[in-house]
Design a protein around this motif. Structure first.
Motif, mmCIF file in Angstrom:
data_model
loop_
_atom_site.group_PDB
_atom_site.id
_atom_site.type_symbol
_atom_site.label_atom_id
_atom_site.label_comp_id
_atom_site.label_asym_id
_atom_site.label_seq_id
_atom_site.Cartn_x
_atom_site.Cartn_y
_atom_site.Cartn_z
ATOM 1 N N ASP A 4 0.996 -1.186 -0.174
ATOM 2 C CA ASP A 4 -0.065 -0.041 0.110
ATOM 3 C C ASP A 4 0.778 1.266 -0.063
ATOM 4 N N GLU A 5 2.319 1.023 0.082
ATOM 5 C CA GLU A 5 2.853 2.289 -0.122
ATOM 6 C C GLU A 5 3.116 2.878 -1.530
ATOM 7 N N GLY A 6 3.297 4.087 -2.101
ATOM 8 C CA GLY A 6 3.953 4.660 -3.347
ATOM 9 C C GLY A 6 5.063 3.994 -3.750
ATOM 10 N N LEU A 7 5.466 4.337 -4.861
ATOM 11 C CA LEU A 7 6.733 4.238 -5.354
ATOM 12 C C LEU A 7 7.339 5.475 -5.433
ATOM 13 N N LEU A 8 8.684 5.340 -4.878
ATOM 14 C CA LEU A 8 9.723 6.499 -5.289
ATOM 15 C C LEU A 8 10.441 6.345 -6.605
ATOM 16 N N ILE A 9 10.135 7.033 -7.718
ATOM 17 C CA ILE A 9 10.737 6.713 -9.140
ATOM 18 C C ILE A 9 11.654 7.874 -8.989
ATOM 19 N N SER A 38 12.394 20.056 -7.111
ATOM 20 C CA SER A 38 13.505 20.208 -6.690
ATOM 21 C C SER A 38 13.949 21.715 -6.050
ATOM 22 N N ALA A 39 14.796 21.951 -5.282
ATOM 23 C CA ALA A 39 15.437 23.089 -4.992
ATOM 24 C C ALA A 39 16.613 23.360 -5.758
ATOM 25 N N THR A 40 17.129 24.693 -6.176
ATOM 26 C CA THR A 40 18.345 24.901 -6.870
ATOM 27 C C THR A 40 18.631 26.327 -6.392
ATOM 28 N N ILE A 100 7.665 10.839 -8.482
ATOM 29 C CA ILE A 100 8.766 10.919 -9.486
ATOM 30 C C ILE A 100 9.852 12.083 -9.009
ATOM 31 N N LEU A 101 11.019 11.733 -8.850
ATOM 32 C CA LEU A 101 12.302 12.701 -8.822
ATOM 33 C C LEU A 101 13.033 12.771 -10.343
ATOM 34 N N ALA A 108 21.109 11.075 -7.619
ATOM 35 C CA ALA A 108 20.360 9.830 -7.632
ATOM 36 C C ALA A 108 21.334 8.989 -6.782
ATOM 37 N N ALA A 109 22.492 9.006 -6.850
ATOM 38 C CA ALA A 109 23.241 8.274 -5.873
ATOM 39 C C ALA A 109 23.249 8.086 -4.552
#
Length: 204
Positions: A4-9, A38-40, A100-101, A108-109
């Motif tokens: 029931d948890e969403g995906l972190l893509i 995102s912040a930049t 999605i990120l 990503a690493a």
């Protein structure tokens, strides 16, 4: 990992490969996938809006976010900082929604270190000449900065082995369909659903 948890893509790849274009196209056809803003510290490009494309921060404000533990990941890339606000990601996944990120390879690493159950997708260019052409057509960097980005891109492509999937962005619509197929398959992974079924299977 729970059913029931969403995906972190995590969608990542070299600058100019079309991460933003693919993400926008994905969201246009599938509104069930949330987008992590995102912040930049980089300056906004023409047409970009604060809080929509990025949270545009001063370097001092960004460093304060780092110090306060407000970022899931952050990285300095070509003289600017980029990072993912943590709270929105955790809140979204816990409600069962996918998020999605769209981030750089360095970021990503770091996400994989903290969130290894995420789905990591490397968006690849058809070849390096096409990648350079796309960066040049943006018209946002001078030739020296483009050369620097291309050098970084070659090193990033060599990091492809750290990802779960590779999607070639030869055509945006095809790339979107490949990502949607990956997301659907990930929701059916045995390790995501097995505990759910064990709850109502009587073990004798």
């Amino acid at each position: 990992m729970k059913k029931d948890e969403g995906l972190l893509i995590v969608l990542s790849g070299p600058a100019g490969v079309g991460k933003g274009t693919v993400c926008n196209a994905l969201r246009a056809v599938d509104d069930s996938i949330n987008y992590s803003v995102s912040a930049t510290t980089r300056a906004p490009r023409e047409g970009e809006k604060d809080g929509v494309n990025y949270f545009f921060k001063s370097e001092a404000a960004f460093k304060e976010m780092i110090a306060n533990g407000e970022l899931l990941e952050w990285a300095k890339y070509v003289n600017n900082y980029y990072g993912t606000p943590l709270q929105n990601v955790t809140d979204t996944v816990q409600t069962g929604a996918d998020i999605i990120l769209e981030i750089e390879v360095q970021g990503a690493a770091k996400v994989r270190e903290r969130y290894p159950e995420g789905v990591f997708i490397f968006l690849a260019p058809p070849d390096l000449s096409e990648l350079r052409k796309r960066i040049e057509e943006r018209g946002t960097e001078n030739s020296e900065l483009i050369d620097e980005r291309m050098s970084v891109a070659q090193a990033e492509i060599e990091m492809m082995a750290q990802y779960d999937y590779v999607v070639e962005n030869d055509d945006v619509a095809k790339a979107v369909q490949r990502i949607r197929s990956i997301v659907e398959a990930e929701h059916c992974r045995r390790d995501r659903v097995i505990d759910h079924y064990r709850e109502f299977v009587e073990v004798k």
